[in-house]
Design a protein around this motif. Structure first.
Motif, short mmCIF file in Angstrom:
data_model
loop_
_atom_site.label_atom_id
_atom_site.label_comp_id
_atom_site.label_asym_id
_atom_site.label_seq_id
_atom_site.Cartn_x
_atom_site.Cartn_y
_atom_site.Cartn_z
N LYS A 56 0.94 -1.35 0.27
CA LYS A 56 0.12 -0.01 -0.05
C LYS A 56 0.84 1.10 0.19
CE LYS A 56 -1.37 1.40 3.90
NZ LYS A 56 -2.18 1.58 5.14
N GLY A 57 2.04 1.31 0.91
CA GLY A 57 2.85 2.46 1.04
C GLY A 57 3.52 2.85 -0.09
N GLU A 58 4.03 1.75 -0.59
CA GLU A 58 5.11 1.99 -1.71
C GLU A 58 4.09 2.04 -3.13
OE1 GLU A 58 7.37 -1.73 -1.98
OE2 GLU A 58 8.70 -1.12 -0.11
N SER A 59 3.18 1.52 -3.24
CA SER A 59 2.05 1.90 -4.09
C SER A 59 1.80 3.57 -4.46
CB SER A 59 0.98 1.10 -4.42
OG SER A 59 1.36 -0.11 -4.35
N ARG A 60 1.66 3.92 -3.36
CA ARG A 60 1.21 5.21 -3.06
C ARG A 60 2.29 6.35 -3.28
NH1 ARG A 60 -3.12 4.31 1.17
NH2 ARG A 60 -4.85 4.50 -0.22
N GLN A 61 3.25 5.81 -3.11
CA GLN A 61 4.88 6.59 -3.31
C GLN A 61 4.74 6.91 -5.02
OE1 GLN A 61 8.37 4.79 -2.08
NE2 GLN A 61 9.50 6.43 -2.97
N PHE A 62 4.48 6.08 -5.70
CA PHE A 62 4.57 6.29 -6.97
C PHE A 62 3.24 6.61 -7.65
CE2 PHE A 62 8.23 3.43 -6.04
CZ PHE A 62 9.24 4.22 -6.66
N GLY A 63 2.38 6.85 -7.04
CA GLY A 63 1.08 7.24 -7.62
C GLY A 63 0.29 6.07 -7.96
N ALA A 64 0.40 4.97 -7.68
CA ALA A 64 -0.46 3.76 -7.98
C ALA A 64 -1.75 3.52 -7.20
CB ALA A 64 0.34 2.57 -8.20
N GLU A 65 -2.49 4.28 -7.15
CA GLU A 65 -3.64 4.60 -6.26
C GLU A 65 -4.38 3.32 -6.15
OE1 GLU A 65 -5.27 6.07 -3.05
OE2 GLU A 65 -3.35 6.50 -3.92
N PRO A 66 -4.95 2.82 -7.36
CA PRO A 66 -5.75 1.70 -7.53
C PRO A 66 -5.21 0.39 -6.85
CG PRO A 66 -6.03 2.81 -9.43
CD PRO A 66 -4.72 3.25 -8.84
N LEU A 67 -3.77 0.38 -6.92
CA LEU A 67 -3.14 -0.79 -6.31
C LEU A 67 -2.91 -0.56 -4.75
CD1 LEU A 67 -1.45 -3.53 -6.49
CD2 LEU A 67 0.51 -2.07 -7.07
N ALA A 68 -2.65 0.78 -4.31
CA ALA A 68 -2.63 0.97 -2.86
C ALA A 68 -4.13 0.72 -2.26
CB ALA A 68 -2.22 2.35 -2.86
N VAL A 69 -5.12 1.27 -3.01
CA VAL A 69 -6.36 0.94 -2.26
C VAL A 69 -6.92 -0.56 -2.19
CG1 VAL A 69 -8.95 1.23 -2.82
CG2 VAL A 69 -7.43 3.19 -3.09
N LEU A 70 -6.49 -1.40 -3.03
CA LEU A 70 -6.67 -3.00 -3.02
C LEU A 70 -5.76 -3.15 -2.03
CD1 LEU A 70 -8.12 -5.50 -4.31
CD2 LEU A 70 -6.35 -5.52 -5.86
N ALA A 71 -4.54 -3.06 -1.86
CA ALA A 71 -3.67 -3.54 -0.77
C ALA A 71 -4.21 -2.77 0.62
CB ALA A 71 -2.22 -2.98 -1.17
N GLU A 72 -4.79 -1.81 0.61
CA GLU A 72 -5.34 -1.27 1.73
C GLU A 72 -6.47 -2.34 2.29
OE1 GLU A 72 -5.97 3.10 3.75
OE2 GLU A 72 -6.75 2.99 1.67
N THR A 73 -7.47 -2.39 1.51
CA THR A 73 -8.54 -3.36 1.34
C THR A 73 -7.94 -4.52 2.02
OG1 THR A 73 -9.63 -2.14 -0.08
CG2 THR A 73 -10.56 -4.44 0.29
N ILE A 74 -7.42 -5.20 1.52
CA ILE A 74 -6.69 -6.55 1.87
C ILE A 74 -6.01 -6.35 3.65
CG2 ILE A 74 -4.96 -8.37 1.76
CD1 ILE A 74 -5.44 -7.70 -1.57
N GLU A 75 -5.40 -5.54 3.57
CA GLU A 75 -4.75 -5.11 4.89
C GLU A 75 -5.86 -4.78 5.98
OE1 GLU A 75 -2.02 -1.74 7.38
OE2 GLU A 75 -2.67 -1.28 5.25
#
Length: 133
Positions: A56-75
């Motif tokens: 989630k955190g690393e995805s947000r660093q690069f602007g990969a918001e859909p990936l970050a949101v999916l990882a956050e949901t799983i978390e």
């Protein structure tokens, strides 16, 4: 899939280290996705929390918001399951979507980060070894 403004800001802030850091994102992301999938197979919500949080955190660093949101949901699902001593079956549909989204997102990030950008010749420009029409 990628917020290119965030991506450009990360590229600017990281400067010469950008490509190296993106490489770490690739390595860490592959490990995180695999760990999440393995935890899902083992039905271990606790084992999902840290790799999902990292992704989630690393995805947000690069602007990969859909990936970050999916990882956050799983978390979040995993954390709730740990607290409730419940199974993590609810995370399955999200975990199934994770690898394809990670692969697609990473391809976009790496293509944009590639210093060799394919350029089309301008219409009417001869270019080296070409006649003008």
């Amino acid at each position: 899939m990628v917020d290119w403004t965030v991506f450009a800001r990360a590229r600017s802030e990281l400067g010469a280290g950008f490509v190296r850091i993106l490489g770490y994102f690739r390595e860490d992301g592959v490990k995180s996705v695999s760990a999440i999938e393995q935890a899902m197979r083992a039905k271990s919500a606790a084992a999902m929390v840290i790799p999902a949080h990292t992704l989630k955190g690393e995805s947000r660093q690069f602007g990969a918001e859909p990936l970050a949101v999916l990882a956050e949901t799983i978390e979040e699902i995993a954390r709730d399951c740990v607290e409730k001593h419940d199974t993590c079956d609810e995370a399955l549909e999200h975990v199934v979507r994770l690898r394809p989204l990670f692969v697609e997102t990473l391809a976009l990030l790496e293509r944009e980060a590639n210093p060799i950008v394919q350029r089309r010749p301008l219409a009417g420009a001869g270019g080296f070894g070409r006649k003008l029409s």
